[in-house]
Design a protein around this motif. Structure first.
Motif, PDB file in Angstrom:
ATOM      1  N   VAL A 249       0.878  -1.168   0.000  1.00 31.59           N
ATOM      2  CA  VAL A 249       0.000   0.000   0.000  1.00 31.59           C
ATOM      3  C   VAL A 249       0.916   1.218   0.000  1.00 31.59           C
ATOM      4  O   VAL A 249       1.617   1.474   0.980  1.00 31.59           O
ATOM      5  CB  VAL A 249      -0.934  -0.008   1.222  1.00 31.59           C
ATOM      6  N   LEU A 250       0.918   1.947  -1.099  1.00 27.72           N
ATOM      7  CA  LEU A 250       1.919   2.989  -1.298  1.00 27.72           C
ATOM      8  C   LEU A 250       1.599   4.292  -0.577  1.00 27.72           C
ATOM      9  O   LEU A 250       2.415   5.211  -0.581  1.00 27.72           O
ATOM     10  CB  LEU A 250       2.113   3.246  -2.796  1.00 27.72           C
ATOM     11  N   ASP A 251       0.440   4.374   0.057  1.00 30.94           N
ATOM     12  CA  ASP A 251       0.115   5.519   0.910  1.00 30.94           C
ATOM     13  C   ASP A 251      -0.661   4.993   2.107  1.00 30.94           C
ATOM     14  O   ASP A 251      -1.868   4.773   2.034  1.00 30.94           O
ATOM     15  CB  ASP A 251      -0.714   6.553   0.152  1.00 30.94           C
ATOM     16  N   GLY A 252       0.055   4.787   3.207  1.00 34.13           N
ATOM     17  CA  GLY A 252      -0.581   4.287   4.420  1.00 34.13           C
ATOM     18  C   GLY A 252      -0.971   5.384   5.391  1.00 34.13           C
ATOM     19  O   GLY A 252      -1.358   5.093   6.529  1.00 34.13           O
ATOM     20  N   THR A 253      -0.913   6.641   4.950  1.00 34.11           N
ATOM     21  CA  THR A 253      -1.194   7.776   5.834  1.00 34.11           C
ATOM     22  C   THR A 253      -2.603   7.671   6.415  1.00 34.11           C
ATOM     23  O   THR A 253      -3.575   7.436   5.697  1.00 34.11           O
ATOM     24  CB  THR A 253      -1.061   9.095   5.065  1.00 34.11           C
ATOM     25  N   GLY A 254      -2.695   7.833   7.730  1.00 31.08           N
ATOM     26  CA  GLY A 254      -3.989   7.859   8.397  1.00 31.08           C
ATOM     27  C   GLY A 254      -4.544   6.508   8.784  1.00 31.08           C
ATOM     28  O   GLY A 254      -5.581   6.439   9.458  1.00 31.08           O
ATOM     29  N   LEU A 255      -3.911   5.432   8.374  1.00 27.85           N
ATOM     30  CA  LEU A 255      -4.392   4.103   8.736  1.00 27.85           C
ATOM     31  C   LEU A 255      -3.926   3.720  10.137  1.00 27.85           C
ATOM     32  O   LEU A 255      -2.767   3.938  10.497  1.00 27.85           O
ATOM     33  CB  LEU A 255      -3.894   3.061   7.736  1.00 27.85           C
ATOM     34  N   SER A 256      -4.804   3.147  10.904  1.00 24.70           N
ATOM     35  CA  SER A 256      -4.430   2.678  12.234  1.00 24.70           C
ATOM     36  C   SER A 256      -3.663   1.361  12.129  1.00 24.70           C
ATOM     37  O   SER A 256      -3.717   0.669  11.101  1.00 24.70           O
ATOM     38  CB  SER A 256      -5.682   2.459  13.087  1.00 24.70           C
ATOM     39  N   THR A 257      -2.966   1.031  13.200  1.00 22.52           N
ATOM     40  CA  THR A 257      -2.281  -0.261  13.245  1.00 22.52           C
ATOM     41  C   THR A 257      -3.277  -1.399  13.046  1.00 22.52           C
ATOM     42  O   THR A 257      -2.995  -2.373  12.342  1.00 22.52           O
ATOM     43  CB  THR A 257      -1.550  -0.427  14.592  1.00 22.52           C
ATOM     44  N   GLU A 258      -4.441  -1.278  13.663  1.00 18.48           N
ATOM     45  CA  GLU A 258      -5.466  -2.326  13.542  1.00 18.48           C
ATOM     46  C   GLU A 258      -5.926  -2.480  12.097  1.00 18.48           C
ATOM     47  O   GLU A 258      -6.118  -3.617  11.619  1.00 18.48           O
ATOM     48  CB  GLU A 258      -6.660  -2.004  14.444  1.00 18.48           C
ATOM     49  N   ALA A 259      -6.091  -1.365  11.382  1.00 19.32           N
ATOM     50  CA  ALA A 259      -6.513  -1.440   9.978  1.00 19.32           C
ATOM     51  C   ALA A 259      -5.428  -2.076   9.121  1.00 19.32           C
ATOM     52  O   ALA A 259      -5.726  -2.883   8.218  1.00 19.32           O
ATOM     53  CB  ALA A 259      -6.855  -0.043   9.456  1.00 19.32           C
TER      54      ALA A 259
ATOM     55  N   ILE B 175       5.817  -2.988   8.325  1.00 22.10           N
ATOM     56  CA  ILE B 175       5.803  -4.325   7.745  1.00 22.10           C
ATOM     57  C   ILE B 175       4.965  -5.237   8.634  1.00 22.10           C
ATOM     58  O   ILE B 175       5.234  -5.357   9.837  1.00 22.10           O
ATOM     59  CB  ILE B 175       7.240  -4.882   7.637  1.00 22.10           C
ATOM     60  N   PHE B 176       3.973  -5.884   8.046  1.00 21.27           N
ATOM     61  CA  PHE B 176       3.107  -6.782   8.794  1.00 21.27           C
ATOM     62  C   PHE B 176       3.125  -8.167   8.169  1.00 21.27           C
ATOM     63  O   PHE B 176       3.204  -8.316   6.946  1.00 21.27           O
ATOM     64  CB  PHE B 176       1.664  -6.262   8.797  1.00 21.27           C
ATOM     65  N   CYS B 177       3.043  -9.181   9.023  1.00 24.24           N
ATOM     66  CA  CYS B 177       2.791 -10.547   8.593  1.00 24.24           C
ATOM     67  C   CYS B 177       1.523 -11.001   9.305  1.00 24.24           C
ATOM     68  O   CYS B 177       0.968 -10.257  10.129  1.00 24.24           O
ATOM     69  CB  CYS B 177       3.987 -11.453   8.893  1.00 24.24           C
ATOM     70  N   PRO B 178       0.997 -12.175   9.013  1.00 24.29           N
ATOM     71  CA  PRO B 178      -0.239 -12.585   9.668  1.00 24.29           C
ATOM     72  C   PRO B 178      -0.127 -12.535  11.194  1.00 24.29           C
ATOM     73  O   PRO B 178       0.748 -13.150  11.788  1.00 24.29           O
ATOM     74  CB  PRO B 178      -0.423 -14.028   9.175  1.00 24.29           C
ATOM     75  N   GLY B 179      -0.968 -11.728  11.785  1.00 28.84           N
ATOM     76  CA  GLY B 179      -1.047 -11.678  13.238  1.00 28.84           C
ATOM     77  C   GLY B 179      -0.144 -10.709  13.950  1.00 28.84           C
ATOM     78  O   GLY B 179      -0.316 -10.470  15.147  1.00 28.84           O
ATOM     79  N   ARG B 180       0.842 -10.090  13.251  1.00 26.66           N
ATOM     80  CA  ARG B 180       1.764  -9.222  13.984  1.00 26.66           C
ATOM     81  C   ARG B 180       2.551  -8.326  13.034  1.00 26.66           C
ATOM     82  O   ARG B 180       2.632  -8.576  11.840  1.00 26.66           O
ATOM     83  CB  ARG B 180       2.743 -10.045  14.820  1.00 26.66           C
ATOM     84  N   GLU B 181       3.137  -7.275  13.638  1.00 26.19           N
ATOM     85  CA  GLU B 181       4.013  -6.360  12.912  1.00 26.19           C
ATOM     86  C   GLU B 181       5.456  -6.786  13.116  1.00 26.19           C
ATOM     87  O   GLU B 181       5.836  -7.268  14.187  1.00 26.19           O
ATOM     88  CB  GLU B 181       3.813  -4.933  13.411  1.00 26.19           C
ATOM     89  N   LEU B 182       6.275  -6.600  12.070  1.00 28.40           N
ATOM     90  CA  LEU B 182       7.688  -6.960  12.112  1.00 28.40           C
ATOM     91  C   LEU B 182       8.560  -5.702  12.078  1.00 28.40           C
ATOM     92  O   LEU B 182       8.259  -4.759  11.328  1.00 28.40           O
ATOM     93  CB  LEU B 182       8.056  -7.840  10.915  1.00 28.40           C
TER      94      LEU B 182
END
Length: 284
Positions: A25-35, A69-76
């Motif tokens: 996603v080349l523009d992640g501005t404004g997205l929450s961690t949960e999203a 960077i996210f993988c299934p279930g968690r951020e890396l």
């Protein structure tokens, strides 16, 4: 919900659909961690990245962009194929590095340099967070989980550069490919297997990577972070030359190729080709 530029990139291959796919996603501005996590889990890919402006500290240190960077279930904090795939997508979308030759990525482990090598990109391996031999209890658990004898593990080391890989070398690439892991015995572990190829093969080592997925143990098609850490381990221990190619993904019908090179100042560069398979917008 906003339409955001999006690419799906196949990494560590020049042939579409033979490497490791990555959603960018080349523009992640404004997205929450949960999203971000929810979208990552929805893609069913091994990783998804979100490009953001660098932090003030990162910008002052030369960062061109920041990536989560996210993988299934968690951020890396760091991962290799997302680093190369995100940089490829950023350049394809018109990104221009401030430093000219190198792109500088900001992520959880700090700043990572990425250089262009003809049709390939390569990142400078970040320092290991943990190294040295594995504990006896770990080795016993890993051997049991891989269905092999403890004596079949001929070398081993922590390969932790964000993901906490436990690296084990088996006697041969053939033995690595024959492994059928037990997901219960290996639950919660990130395991990297490496085995030398026979003389005359087009690659030096066969690599496999197992990590905790959302519900079961998953196998990663091609893994930059693991190959980076394995190269630091093997080259440092005299078990690999200063320049080699590793193959990964064979066991799951992929054909990943990872190029490893240690330069004159000791930096290990981890490179591979990338190709964009999907380009457009995603609504998030």
């Amino acid at each position: 919900m906003t339409a955001r530029p999006f690419q799906q990139v196949d990494v560590f291959t020049a042939t579409p659909y033979l490497g490791n796919p990555l959603a960018v996603v080349l523009d992640g501005t404004g997205l929450s961690t949960e999203a971000m996590q929810h979208f990552t889990d929805w893609t069913h890919l091994s990783e998804c990245t979100f490009v953001l402006p660098p932090t003030a500290e990162g910008h002052a240190a030369g960062a061109d962009y920041r990536v989560r960077i996210f993988c299934p279930g968690r951020e890396l904090p760091f991962a290799g194929h997302p680093t190369l795939g995100t940089c490829h997508a950023w350049l394809q979308a018109g990104g221009q590095p401030r430093a000219g030759q190198h792109v500088v990525q900001e992520c959880g482990v700090g700043l990572v340099r990425i250089r262009r090598e003809g049709e390939r990109l390569a990142f400078a391996a970040p320092p290991l967070r943990r190294s040295g031999p594995l504990e006896d209890a770990d080795l016993a658990q890993i051997a049991q989980g891989l269905g092999i004898a403890r004596e079949d593990i001929v070398a081993h080391a922590w390969c932790d550069n964000g993901p906490g890989w436990r690296g084990v070398m088996l006697r041969s690439a053939e033995q690595v490919l024959a492994v059928r892991p037990d997901p219960v015995a290996l639950a919660g572990l990130e395991i990297g297997l490496v085995g030398p190829q026979p003389a005359g093969a087009d690659t030096a080592f066969e690599v496999r990577a197992f990590f905790p997925g959302l519900q079961v143990l998953a196998e990663d098609p091609v893994t930059g972070s693991l190959n980076a850490a394995v190269a630091q381990w093997l080259m440092g221990a005299g078990l690999a030359p200063a320049n080699y190619i590793a193959s990964q993904g064979t066991a799951i019908h992929r054909a990943g190729r990872v190029h490893l090179e240690r330069d004159a100042d000791g930096t290990i560069w981890v490179g591979g080709a990338s190709v964009t398979c999907i380009a457009g917008e995603v609504t998030l």
